[in-house]
Design a protein around this motif. Structure first.
Motif, short mmCIF file in Angstrom:
data_model
loop_
_atom_site.label_atom_id
_atom_site.label_comp_id
_atom_site.label_asym_id
_atom_site.label_seq_id
_atom_site.Cartn_x
_atom_site.Cartn_y
_atom_site.Cartn_z
N GLN A 278 2.75 4.30 1.28
CA GLN A 278 2.96 4.85 2.62
C GLN A 278 3.46 6.36 2.40
O GLN A 278 4.25 6.54 1.63
CB GLN A 278 4.03 3.98 3.00
CG GLN A 278 3.72 2.41 2.99
CD GLN A 278 2.77 2.15 4.24
OE1 GLN A 278 2.89 2.89 5.38
NE2 GLN A 278 1.70 1.39 3.92
N GLU B 216 0.91 -1.31 -0.07
CA GLU B 216 0.02 0.08 0.05
C GLU B 216 0.71 1.35 0.09
O GLU B 216 2.09 1.31 0.41
CB GLU B 216 -0.90 -0.02 1.28
CG GLU B 216 -1.71 -1.21 1.39
CD GLU B 216 -2.80 -1.35 0.35
OE1 GLU B 216 -3.24 -0.23 -0.09
OE2 GLU B 216 -3.25 -2.30 0.06
N GLN C 49 0.34 2.97 -7.63
CA GLN C 49 0.27 4.44 -7.23
C GLN C 49 1.45 5.23 -8.17
O GLN C 49 1.68 6.25 -7.96
CB GLN C 49 0.56 4.68 -5.95
CG GLN C 49 -0.67 4.17 -4.96
CD GLN C 49 -1.73 4.75 -5.21
OE1 GLN C 49 -1.82 6.22 -4.96
NE2 GLN C 49 -2.94 4.22 -5.32
#
Length: 323
Positions: free
Chosen positions: A222, A220, A297
């Motif tokens: 960070q 994910e 991302q």
């Protein structure tokens, strides 16, 4: 790192990789010294009719093909704000037209919603620099740009600019933001205990050295704050000026940075990969942020679609200005 529109127009600035645009070679300036002076008007620029209603896209009328042999600049509306000097970072709304055909190539809304960050130096085609240097905030100018002061023999395929094409530029000078900080100057902060063990060591000038831990990258996004600045928060859609370094988690090697270029980068938060944008929005000017971006991302999972596809990336970013 700048917005896609700014990168396409500048066509050769550093940090283009993060916004997804390739750099193109810059033509040599027609008159290097004249970029630091007010470019005079001439018969060709005076012959172009441009509407004077600021806050709306200009109506531009001239008989094509418009022929000229030098870059000329005519003031359509004189603003009463601060004057732009050579080397300044300004925000402007722009309409670019092919002088040979009269076809519009690209335009912003000219209502203040789409200012383009332009640096009045060699990172931009000389004709854009000549158009805006000496203008005051609130000014609308029309400029005839020779091929030598535009995109030269390379043209600009992304804009549809042919090789050796003469151009007409209408520019509204929207603002001259405050000069950016030299480096992050915020209060040191502790990263969360569960943040990946990325080590950041700063040189005397503020340039970071980033060491990535020998472990699996997080799945994910960070985001951590290393320094908390006292400036205004970055809003979605802001133009921001940053110093940054980007490191490949797998190799620990730098793939892109502004520090080595000797100057920070300016771009729009909407013009970079999602994780980089998320790392900036809501943070304050003067802050230093560290972000770990998984592929979803950053540049996606496909290495054939982008050279950084499938990679987890680490960025350390100094937020120097926002507007």
């Amino acid at each position: 790192m700048r917005s896609r529109l700014a990168l396409i127009l500048a066509a050769g600035v550093a940090a283009a990789s993060l916004a997804g645009c390739g750099a193109q070679a810059q033509p040599e300036p027609e008159e290097t010294a004249s970029a630091a002076e007010c470019t005079p008007s001439g018969e060709a620029s005076d012959a172009i009719e441009v509407s004077e209603e600021l806050g709306a896209k200009p109506t531009v009328t001239f008989e094509a093909p418009l022929e000229f042999s030098e870059t000329q600049r005519t003031v359509v509306v004189e603003g009463d704000g601060e004057q732009a000097e050579a080397g300044a970072a300004v925000e402007a709304e722009l309409t670019l037209i092919d002088a040979s055909s009269g076809d519009e190539l690209i335009t912003t809304e000219h209502d203040g919603s789409q200012p383009v960050a332009v640096t009045l130096d060699e990172t931009w085609p000389p004709g854009f620099v000549k158009a805006l240097t000496c203008a005051t905030v609130g000014t609308r100018v029309v400029t005839t740009i020779t091929p030598e002061d535009g995109y030269g023999s390379a043209g600009n395929p992304q804009l549809g600019v042919a090789a050796d094409a003469p151009l007409v530029l209408v520019a509204d000078l929207v603002s001259i933001p405050e000069p950016p900080l030299a480096r992050a100057d915020g209060e040191p902060q502790e990263l969360p205990e569960d943040f990946p063990a990325v080590e950041v060591v700063l040189a005397e000038d503020g340039a970071p050295t980033v060491t990535v831990p020998d472990e699996e990258p997080p799945a994910e996004l960070q985001i951590g704050v290393l320094q908390k600045g006292a400036g205004a928060p970055v809003a979605e859609g802001d133009n921001v000026t940053v110093h940054y370094v980007g490191v490949d988690w797998a190799t620990g090697e730098i793939f892109d940075e502004s520090w080595a270029n000797g100057a920070p980068a300016t771009f729009n938060t909407a013009g970079v990969v999602p994780g980089f944008s998320a790392a900036l929005i809501g943070q304050t000017v003067g802050s230093q942020v560290v972000a770990v971006l998984p592929p979803d991302q950053a540049y996606g999972d496909d290495p054939e679609a982008h050279e950084l596809g499938g990679k987890t990336l680490v960025f350390v970013v100094d937020i120097l200005a926002a507007s």
